[in-house]
Design an enzyme around this catalytic site. Structure first.
Site, PDB file in Angstrom:
ATOM      1  N   ASP A  81     -55.481-119.822  12.588  1.00  0.00           N
ATOM      2  CA  ASP A  81     -55.238-119.782  11.205  1.00  0.00           C
ATOM      3  C   ASP A  81     -54.123-121.038  10.846  1.00  0.00           C
ATOM      4  O   ASP A  81     -54.432-121.666   9.731  1.00  0.00           O
ATOM      5  CB  ASP A  81     -54.642-118.635  10.817  1.00  0.00           C
ATOM      6  CG  ASP A  81     -55.313-117.414  10.474  1.00  0.00           C
ATOM      7  OD1 ASP A  81     -56.343-117.552  11.116  1.00  0.00           O
ATOM      8  OD2 ASP A  81     -55.208-116.508   9.883  1.00  0.00           O
ATOM      9  N   CYS A 122     -54.186-113.529  18.684  1.00  0.00           N
ATOM     10  CA  CYS A 122     -53.812-114.198  17.425  1.00  0.00           C
ATOM     11  C   CYS A 122     -54.369-113.607  16.210  1.00  0.00           C
ATOM     12  O   CYS A 122     -54.831-112.431  16.724  1.00  0.00           O
ATOM     13  CB  CYS A 122     -54.218-115.690  17.594  1.00  0.00           C
ATOM     14  SG  CYS A 122     -53.037-116.728  18.355  1.00  0.00           S
ATOM     15  N   ASP A 123     -54.357-113.935  15.209  1.00  0.00           N
ATOM     16  CA  ASP A 123     -54.288-113.152  13.836  1.00  0.00           C
ATOM     17  C   ASP A 123     -55.451-112.072  13.742  1.00  0.00           C
ATOM     18  O   ASP A 123     -55.232-111.121  13.348  1.00  0.00           O
ATOM     19  CB  ASP A 123     -54.189-114.315  12.679  1.00  0.00           C
ATOM     20  CG  ASP A 123     -52.958-115.138  12.705  1.00  0.00           C
ATOM     21  OD1 ASP A 123     -52.331-115.391  13.758  1.00  0.00           O
ATOM     22  OD2 ASP A 123     -52.601-115.379  11.463  1.00  0.00           O
ATOM     23  N   LYS A 124     -56.558-112.636  13.835  1.00  0.00           N
ATOM     24  CA  LYS A 124     -57.893-111.938  13.621  1.00  0.00           C
ATOM     25  C   LYS A 124     -58.521-111.260  14.504  1.00  0.00           C
ATOM     26  O   LYS A 124     -59.224-110.432  14.668  1.00  0.00           O
ATOM     27  CB  LYS A 124     -58.750-112.751  12.834  1.00  0.00           C
ATOM     28  CG  LYS A 124     -58.181-113.414  11.586  1.00  0.00           C
ATOM     29  CD  LYS A 124     -57.710-112.442  10.370  1.00  0.00           C
ATOM     30  CE  LYS A 124     -57.021-113.093   9.445  1.00  0.00           C
ATOM     31  NZ  LYS A 124     -55.958-114.044   9.756  1.00  0.00           N
ATOM     32  N   CYS A 195     -47.685-117.817  17.811  1.00  0.00           N
ATOM     33  CA  CYS A 195     -46.433-118.328  17.242  1.00  0.00           C
ATOM     34  C   CYS A 195     -45.252-117.476  16.838  1.00  0.00           C
ATOM     35  O   CYS A 195     -45.210-116.378  16.822  1.00  0.00           O
ATOM     36  CB  CYS A 195     -46.756-118.867  15.803  1.00  0.00           C
ATOM     37  SG  CYS A 195     -47.981-120.314  15.672  1.00  0.00           S
ATOM     38  N   GLU A 491     -55.566-117.488   3.138  1.00  0.00           N
ATOM     39  CA  GLU A 491     -54.034-117.688   3.247  1.00  0.00           C
ATOM     40  C   GLU A 491     -53.328-118.713   2.284  1.00  0.00           C
ATOM     41  O   GLU A 491     -53.999-119.803   2.265  1.00  0.00           O
ATOM     42  CB  GLU A 491     -53.427-117.612   4.516  1.00  0.00           C
ATOM     43  CG  GLU A 491     -53.930-116.511   5.635  1.00  0.00           C
ATOM     44  CD  GLU A 491     -53.381-116.418   6.846  1.00  0.00           C
ATOM     45  OE1 GLU A 491     -53.266-115.564   7.536  1.00  0.00           O
ATOM     46  OE2 GLU A 491     -52.702-117.610   7.328  1.00  0.00           O
ATOM     47  N   SER A 517     -50.064-116.122   5.000  1.00  0.00           N
ATOM     48  CA  SER A 517     -49.804-116.259   6.373  1.00  0.00           C
ATOM     49  C   SER A 517     -48.520-115.202   6.681  1.00  0.00           C
ATOM     50  O   SER A 517     -47.687-114.980   5.965  1.00  0.00           O
ATOM     51  CB  SER A 517     -49.373-117.662   6.864  1.00  0.00           C
ATOM     52  OG  SER A 517     -48.605-117.820   8.076  1.00  0.00           O
TER      53      SER A 517
END
Length: 614
Positions: A81, A122-124, A195, A491, A517
């Site tokens: 992202d 990570c995110d998704k 992150c 985002e 985000s």
């Protein structure tokens, strides 16, 4: 007694062809009849959170084989992202969640796998795999790649901690020199891993612990630390044990839908509120709950947000603490333990360890268990060496952080705030709700009234902020960026970061039907539902309209008579085919994104597919 799913393709004379193909993958005669376990990896060199996962699948696979299973690895896609941020690539981020869920379902059902170990980060990727696990409802364990170490550097002779968000904010601040921006850029992301703050990736990995689907330490143990290897090995051993319990002992309690009950979703959301996690987790938990057949809704999140305090403030909500500090303070079991002592956790839900949450806390909460082995586990810390290798260091803190009055994790009596870290706001501009991460909002602006300045896209909003159109007291409205209107629900990290760069971080608010985000902080309100493209009132806002935001009372309203809103709605509907569409927005939208937008529901439903359209 459930039969191995894989028997469909491994047993019987008529499956000779399938067995011949299985043999060509390396299976031996004595492998037929063993559980075939899918190792669902997400290695890619595009994403720092996944760059070190190349060998993790085979590490797990070998352990599965030692324990008596057959392991078969495949890979999913993974979008970064941060790299996709601020341009058309961000349109693809949320849709990739559903694509990942579909791809896992396709592979596992096509090959009749009996169980899964999901290697996400990570995110998704984590929510996509969670959605697939709920659909398939076969034995599943999650093990993530782990958090990145926090960046550290000296500026003006002062040692500071850094992360990705610092690089974004400082690069847009004209008062920061090119030399300092260069130092920040090169220091912000020092290692592999997700992150380093409580952004979306780490938030979701933490929530898998609270849901009961991953091992303790999964959300907080650094990607670089040697101790993380044991989580992967234990996942390989444990999945074979769970397979035997289900397929040989007729035990359905080990299945994802049996573990991720309504009470487990409440535990996960309570954790999220207590740790001030990413607002994206709301979107994803709602989506996962739908796949699990659990009636978990925005109203439940609103109810929990009114009683659960914020017990930990972590980057991006502060620069003082990052995930490495959360781990030192006892990790996610440390936060859940404090929620338990406050009477805010369902203690009898089961976890993947075969324990109740109460039993698991007795073993893994550093406040109630002073075992030296556990103490050593949570003293695993950063090395401060740039690397993309997993398990590359074994540094330890001298002590754990068990200071619940002033440390990274607080007890109820010393809560960061009595209000939780996330809140749901309702009002005439968001009748089905919207989300604000209160942990990232200065309490001086929990009540805010301002004039709307309206943008029909993120790109126009960025130009308006950097171009000086946005002034103190404005409520920046960015609409037609929802799941359907984007399409893809971008985002808004750059608009929020640039507001800070322009000195407006505590002087403006931002409202959008898009999302934020996990790195966002400030008075940033997202997920406005219904979205503009679905006829939401956010599509009726005009420049200079007054918007009132009242976080303590969970309210957000456009200060207009109902009659005026009705007139505006009628005028919009009169546009016919052009109604509820952005004006003068030029955006290339691919067929793949159009398909996503066509089926997408608003954020209050998790932006999942509208099954009534199938």
């Amino acid at each position: 007694m459930p039969v191995l799913r894989s028997a469909t393709s491994t047993q019987g004379r008529n499956m000779a062809g399938a067995r011949a193909l299985w043999r060509a993958t390396g299976m031996k005669e004595n492998d037929f009849g063993k559980p075939i376990i899918a190792v669902v990896n997400s290695f890619t060199q595009f994403v720092p959170g996944h760059v070190h996962l190349k060998d993790m699948g085979q590490l797990v696979a070998r352990e599965i084989e030692k324990a008596g299973g057959v392991a078969k690895e495949f890979n999913t896609i993974a979008v970064d992202d941060g790299i996709a941020m601020g341009h058309g690539g961000m349109l693809y981020s949320l849709p990739s969640r559903d694509l990942i869920a579909d791809s896992v379902e396709y592979m596992v059902n096509a090959h009749c796998a009996d169980a899964m170990v999901c290697i996400s980060n990570c995110d998704k990727i984590t929510p996509g795999m969670l959605m697939a696990a709920m659909r398939l409802n076969i034995p599943t364990i999650f093990v993530s790649g782990g958090p990145m170490e926090a960046g550290k550097t000296k500026l003006s002779d002062k040692l500071i901690k850094l992360d990705l968000i610092d690089a974004m904010i400082q690069s847009a601040d004209a008062n920061v020199s090119d030399a300092d921006v260069d130092v920040i850029e090169k220091s912000a992301c020092p290692t592999c891993g997700a992150c380093s703050g409580m952004f979306t990736a780490n938030s979701m990995n933490c929530l898998t612990e609270a849901l009961g689907l991953s091992l303790p330490g999964n959300g907080s143990m650094l990607a670089t630390h040697a101790d993380r290897k044991e989580l992967f090995l234990e996942a390989g051993r444990k999945i074979v044990e769970i397979c035997k319990r289900h397929y040989e002992q007729d035990d359905y309690s080990v299945l994802p839908r049996s573990i991720a009950t309504f009470e487990a979703f409440e535990n996960a959301m309570s954790l999220d509120i207590a740790m001030g996690g990413s607002s994206n987790t709301v979107l994803h938990l709602l989506a996962v709950a739908q796949e699990a057949g659990v009636d978990f809704k925005m109203a439940d999140i609103d109810r929990l947000s009114r009683v659960v305090p914020c017990l930990s403030k972590i980057a991006p909500n502060t620069n003082k603490y990052h995930m490495e500090d959360v781990h030192r303070a006892g990790g996610i079991m440390g936060i859940v333990g404090e929620l338990d002592r406050a009477g805010l956790i369902h203690r009898k839900v089961k976890t993947i360890l075969g324990l109740t949450m109460e039993e698991q806390l007795n073993q893994y909460d550093i406040i109630r268990n002073k075992d030296e082995k556990l103490n050593k586990f949570f003293r695993a810390g950063p090395a401060g060496i740039r690397t993309t290798e997993a398990f590359s260091q074994d540094c330890r803190w001298d002590t754990v952080d068990d200071d619940r009055a002033n440390g990274c994790i607080r007890d109820r009596a010393h809560a960061v705030t009595e209000e939780g870290g996330l809140a749901v706001l309702f009002g005439n501009i968001a009748e089905d709700g919207c989300i604000v991460k209160t942990a990232g909002v200065d309490e001086s602006i929990w009540k805010f009234t301002g004039k709307a300045i309206v943008f029909e896209s993120q790109e126009d909003a960025v130009a308006g902020i950097l171009g000086g159109k946005v002034k103190e007291g404005h409520v920046v409205v960015i609409r037609y960026e929802g799941p359907k209107g984007g399409p893809g629900m971008q985002e808004m990290l750059y608009p929020t970061s640039y507001l800070k760069s322009m000195g407006l971080g505590k002087k403006c608010a931002l409202l959008t039907d898009g999302r934020f985000s996990g790195g966002t902080s400030g008075l940033s309100i997202g997920h406005a539902s219904p979205e503009a493209a679905s006829g939401g009132a956010i599509g009726l806002v005009n420049n200079d309209d007054i918007i009132e935001i009242d976080i303590p009372n969970r309210a957000i309203n456009l200060v207009l008579p109902d009659e005026e809103l009705a007139v505006r709605r009628a005028a919009m509907e009169a546009k016919g085919a052009r109604a509820w569409q952005p004006e003068n927005r030029r955006r290339e939208v691919s067929t793949a994104l159009k398909i996503f937008g066509h089926f997408a529901t608003s954020a209050d439903k998790g932006a999942v597919r509208d099954k009534t359209k199938l």
